[in-house]
Each structure stands twice: as structure tokens, then as C-alpha cells.
Scaffold this motif. Structure first.
Motif, short mmCIF file in Angstrom:
data_model
loop_
_atom_site.label_atom_id
_atom_site.label_comp_id
_atom_site.label_asym_id
_atom_site.label_seq_id
_atom_site.Cartn_x
_atom_site.Cartn_y
_atom_site.Cartn_z
N LEU A 143 -14.72 52.41 113.47
CA LEU A 143 -14.59 51.44 114.55
C LEU A 143 -13.13 51.06 114.77
N LEU A 144 -12.36 50.95 113.69
CA LEU A 144 -10.95 50.62 113.82
C LEU A 144 -10.16 51.78 114.44
N GLN A 145 -10.56 53.00 114.11
CA GLN A 145 -9.91 54.16 114.72
C GLN A 145 -10.08 54.16 116.24
N TYR A 146 -11.18 53.64 116.72
CA TYR A 146 -11.47 53.66 118.15
C TYR A 146 -11.19 52.31 118.82
N SER A 147 -10.40 51.47 118.17
CA SER A 147 -10.02 50.17 118.74
C SER A 147 -8.50 50.06 118.73
N PRO A 148 -7.81 50.81 119.56
CA PRO A 148 -6.35 50.90 119.49
C PRO A 148 -5.61 49.62 119.87
N THR A 149 -6.26 48.70 120.60
CA THR A 149 -5.57 47.49 121.04
C THR A 149 -6.02 46.25 120.27
N LEU A 150 -6.76 46.44 119.19
CA LEU A 150 -7.34 45.31 118.44
C LEU A 150 -6.26 44.39 117.88
N GLU A 151 -6.49 43.07 118.04
CA GLU A 151 -5.54 42.07 117.54
C GLU A 151 -6.13 41.22 116.41
N LYS A 152 -7.44 40.93 116.47
CA LYS A 152 -8.05 40.07 115.46
C LYS A 152 -9.37 40.68 115.00
N LEU A 153 -9.55 40.68 113.68
CA LEU A 153 -10.76 41.24 113.08
C LEU A 153 -11.41 40.20 112.16
N TYR A 154 -12.70 39.96 112.37
CA TYR A 154 -13.47 39.05 111.52
C TYR A 154 -14.56 39.86 110.83
N LEU A 155 -14.67 39.71 109.52
CA LEU A 155 -15.68 40.43 108.74
C LEU A 155 -16.56 39.43 107.98
N HIS A 156 -17.88 39.65 108.04
CA HIS A 156 -18.83 38.82 107.31
C HIS A 156 -19.47 39.68 106.22
N LEU A 157 -19.23 39.37 104.95
CA LEU A 157 -19.82 40.10 103.83
C LEU A 157 -20.95 39.29 103.22
N GLU A 158 -22.07 39.96 102.95
CA GLU A 158 -23.21 39.29 102.33
C GLU A 158 -23.15 39.44 100.82
N LYS A 159 -23.89 38.56 100.14
CA LYS A 159 -24.05 38.70 98.70
C LYS A 159 -25.22 39.64 98.44
N ASN A 160 -24.97 40.71 97.68
CA ASN A 160 -26.01 41.69 97.41
C ASN A 160 -25.87 42.15 95.97
N PRO A 161 -26.88 41.90 95.11
CA PRO A 161 -26.77 42.30 93.70
C PRO A 161 -26.62 43.80 93.50
N ASP A 162 -27.10 44.60 94.45
CA ASP A 162 -26.98 46.06 94.32
C ASP A 162 -25.51 46.50 94.39
N ILE A 163 -24.70 45.71 95.10
CA ILE A 163 -23.29 46.05 95.21
C ILE A 163 -22.62 45.97 93.85
N GLN A 164 -22.88 44.88 93.12
CA GLN A 164 -22.29 44.72 91.80
C GLN A 164 -22.73 45.84 90.87
N LYS A 165 -24.01 46.22 90.93
CA LYS A 165 -24.52 47.30 90.07
C LYS A 165 -23.83 48.62 90.41
N ALA A 166 -23.66 48.86 91.71
CA ALA A 166 -23.03 50.11 92.14
C ALA A 166 -21.59 50.18 91.67
N LEU A 167 -20.87 49.07 91.79
CA LEU A 167 -19.47 49.06 91.38
C LEU A 167 -19.34 49.18 89.86
N GLU A 168 -20.25 48.53 89.13
CA GLU A 168 -20.24 48.65 87.67
C GLU A 168 -20.58 50.07 87.24
N GLY A 169 -21.32 50.79 88.09
CA GLY A 169 -21.69 52.17 87.78
C GLY A 169 -20.59 53.17 88.07
N GLY A 170 -19.44 52.69 88.53
CA GLY A 170 -18.30 53.57 88.71
C GLY A 170 -18.07 54.04 90.14
N ILE A 171 -18.82 53.49 91.10
CA ILE A 171 -18.59 53.88 92.48
C ILE A 171 -17.20 53.43 92.92
N LYS A 172 -16.47 54.33 93.55
CA LYS A 172 -15.11 54.02 94.01
C LYS A 172 -15.12 53.73 95.50
#
Length: 404
Positions: free
Chosen positions: A321-350
């Protein structure tokens, strides 16, 4: 009778709210008017004859708002329509909106079918939030009640299914997503503070991402992470190649899911200057449509939900999406809490991402829970794509590691 009287008096604005259990059944002839400019309906059955009359015999209509409605029409084709809001409405399949002079559109948590958009060449601001669980029983999403400490439900009825209420079925809490509404006027620096209190979604989209409370410059919370390398910044594949579906789970690439609607929604919104694309982790419609990502030539402000990041730290769709937004000035990101994320990162996912160039990007603001490790990965991704750490801000609440 009241509506007929108002129409005879050449009224320009009508707001009608039916009953939450028994929806208002509208007579299309009652609303025929050359003077009506603004129509707002809640808890109403919107039949095909009604949308046809709006399209053909209300030539001055500029603003249409539908909330918690059962929309049984096939579409709205309107030349003068400038603003359209559809919040928690149930749609029949193949509902089409064709409005060449539309400058503002908001489509939040549609049920059964995502409307099709056409001829949005004049669009300035677009806001969509999809929830697969409202479109098909095939999808289920369990929401953590403690996702964000500030999330609250003031009206239990807001979480009930529009479709179930309209047809008289017993009401069940099948909708985990309340409405998300942003400021109607523009997407200025404080646009994220302008959301209506009664339409928060279950992951606190649209609450207070721009608030100074709990907001830090990234350098204040980096704790040495700013010196780490983003190992997969250029991992040899091109995010723009749809054949690889840029890191998306294979099910989204191979399954049809046309029955959910929303075809070409990103292309229809591609002229917008201000855009919100919100959805939970793995939402199908937006991920499906990102396969053929358009160029957002006019885009200045972009707000994204968890859907653009796969479980773990796969940022390919975000990068696309950023590659196709050449004039972008402001970006807002909303991240959710997800226990699977922590497990994936602890499992060595880069972390996985790619290269992009947003020369005009002056601010990145991330909304997340405290301790979310992906904040540091995102900061590294932006840094190695030329975004200064001083331009990255983090709005934190709750705790990533809190037990559910």
C-alpha cells in the motif's frame, strides 16, 4: 402522514428513525421531492422501489445516511449525491452505488454483502471497515473484552444483528463490531479525535489515537531497539507481484469469496485524498482486493487496521500500500492485541517487509497496547525506508502481555 406533510411543505431535510425490533416500512412515493437534499434513515426497510425513486425522482438529494437498515434494493444511481453513509446495514447481493459526484463515502460493518462502488472519480474522503463474521457464518472472530482498556459498550442493542432484528428473529450478540465514524469535514491533524462516542468498534478504532495522553515519540520507548537491523527488508521478492499474494495466507488467494461482495473497492476509492481501510486480522475482502492494488495518486492521509499485517510480523501488504501511495503525508496504524502474535515471535518468526518510497511522509502514528513488539519492528521498517524516527509516534493503552 407527517412525512407527506413535510414533503408538501418542500422540506429539505428528513431524519426518520424506526424501531430497533420492528423496522419502519417506507412508502417510496412519500419521499418523492425535487427539494429534498438530506435524508437520514435508521432502523428502516429500504426496498428496491424506494432506492429507484431516490435515484430518479429526488434530483436535489446530496446526502444520504443509512444506519441499521435492511437494504433490499439493487442499488443507488445518483448524479447529485455528494455524501453517503452506510453504517451496520444488511444488504442483498449485488447492491451497487454509482455516484460520479460523490465526495464522501463511509461504509462501516456491512452485513451479508459488501456494496459495490462505481464512478467515484470525485471522491475526496473514504472510510470503510469490514468484518467477515457479519458477511458469512464461515468466519468467526472472538474478541477479547480487554482488548483496549478504553473500549466500552454503552448500548447492548448496538451489538445486535440488523438483519435479525428486521425480520423478527431472536436477537443474538453476533456482531462484535460497533460503528466507526470519523470527522465529517476533513482529515486534519486531529481527525482521529472527532469520532462519535456511540459508534466505537470492538478494537477501539477511531477513539483517541491522536491524543497526547499515552502518546510518545518512538525514541522515548525504543529501549535500544532503534539500533537493530531489519533483516528481511529486501528479501528478494517483489511485493507488487500479485502472483505471490505478498505474504497473504494461501486461502485468501485460492478461495473465491466473491459472494462477500466488495469487488474493486480499492480501485473505486483510489482517487481519495483521505482514506480509512479498517478490519481485523485476516479480513478477507480487503486482503483479497489488495492482490490488484491500485495507485493512490492523490492520497495524503491513510489509516489502516490490523488486516494489512499477517499473524507474526508480515508487513508485505502494508509495504504494498505504501509503494502505491507516492504522495502520502500521514499514516495511522491500529494494531490489535493477539496472543498468537507473541507465540509466533517467540517461535523465531522474523519480520518480513520490503522497500517503499514515501518522500512526503511527515508522520506515522501507531495505536497499540503496551509492550507490543511489532512497534519496534515497524519503526525499523520505516527507518530503513528513509522515515526518521522523530516522525514516528506511538499511542499506547492496556498491555500486550495481559492475560485474557
Amino acid at each position: 402522514m407527517w412525512i407527506r406533510h413535510a414533503i408538501r411543505r418542500k422540506v429539505r431535510v428528513i431524519q426518520l428513525t424506526g424501531h430497533a425490533i420492528v423496522f419502519a416500512r417506507l412508502d417510496s412515493m412519500d419521499f418523492v421531492s425535487r427539494h429534498l437534499k438530506i435524508l437520514k434513515l435508521s432502523y428502516a426497510n429500504v426496498f428496491d422501489s424506494f432506492t429507484m425513486k431516490l435515484s430518479s425522482q429526488c434530483p436535489s438529494l446530496e446526502e444520504l445516511e443509512l444506519k441499521d437498515c435492511l437494504v433490499e434494493g439493487h442499488g443507488i444511481i445518483h448524479v447529485s449525491l455528494k455524501r453517503l453513509t452506510m453504517v451496520k446495514c444488511a444488504f442483498l447481493k449485488n447492491f451497487l452505488v454509482d455516484a460520479p459526484n460523490l465526495v464522501f463515502v463511509r461504509c462501516i460493518a456491512p452485513e451479508r454483502w459488501v456494496p459495490l462502488f462505481k464512478n467515484f472519480e470525485a471522491l475526496v474522503t473514504g472510510s470503510v471497515m469490514f468484518d467477515d463474521s457479519l458477511l458469512s457464518y464461515e468466519f468467526g472472530y472472538q474478541v477479547d473484552d480487554d482488548e483496549f482498556a478504553q473500549t466500552s459498550d454503552d448500548d447492548d442493542d448496538d451489538n445486535n444483528s440488523t438483519y435479525a432484528r428486521s425480520i423478527g428473529k431472536p436477537i443474538t450478540a453476533s456482531d462484535d463490531s460497533d460503528e466507526f465514524i470519523s470527522d465529517d469535514s476533513d482529515f486534519s491533524d486531529d481527525f482521529c479525535d472527532e469520532y462519535s462516542d456511540d459508534v466505537k468498534d470492538s478494537h477501539d478504532y477511531g477513539s483517541d489515537i491522536n491524543s497526547d495522553s499515552g502518546t510518545y515519540e518512538y525514541s522515548e520507548i525504543a529501549n535500544g531497539h532503534e539500533y537493530k537491523q531489519f533483516e528481511n527488508l529486501n528479501d528478494g521478492h517483489d511485493c507488487t507481484k500479485g502472483s505471490n499474494y505478498h505474504g497473504c495466507n494461501a486461502m485468501y488467494a485460492t478461495s473465491d469469496y466473491k459472494s462477500l461482495g466488495g469487488q474493486n473497492v480499492l480501485h473505486s476509492l483510489s482517487n481519495a485524498q483521505n482514506l480509512e481501510l479498517l478490519g481485523h486480522l485476516g479480513e478477507v475482502v480487503l486482503r483479497r482486493e489488495s492482490i490488484s492494488c491500485p495507485t493512490f495518486s492523490n492520497l495524503k492521509t491513510l489509516t489502516l487496521g490490523e488486516w494489512c499485517i499477517s499473524t507474526g510480523a508480515d508487513f508485505d501488504i502494508l509495504v504494498l500500500l505504501l509503494q502505491y501511495s507516492p504522495t502520502l503525508e500521514k499514516l495511522y496504524l491500529h494494531l490489535e492485541k493477539n496472543p498468537d502474535i507473541q507465540k509466533a515471535l517467540e517461535g523465531g518468526i522474523k519480520p518480513k517487509g520490503g522497500l517503499f518510497s514515501c518522500k512526503h511522509l511527515s508522520m506515522v502514528r501507531i495505536r497499540c497496547t503496551k509492550g507490543n513488539p511489532r512497534v519496534h519492528m515497524l519503526a525499523q521498517l520505516f527507518r530503513y525506508n528513509g522515515v526518521l524516527l522523530e516522525k514516528i509516534y506511538v499511542r499506547r493503552s492496556g498491555s500486550f502481555c495481559e492475560p485474557s
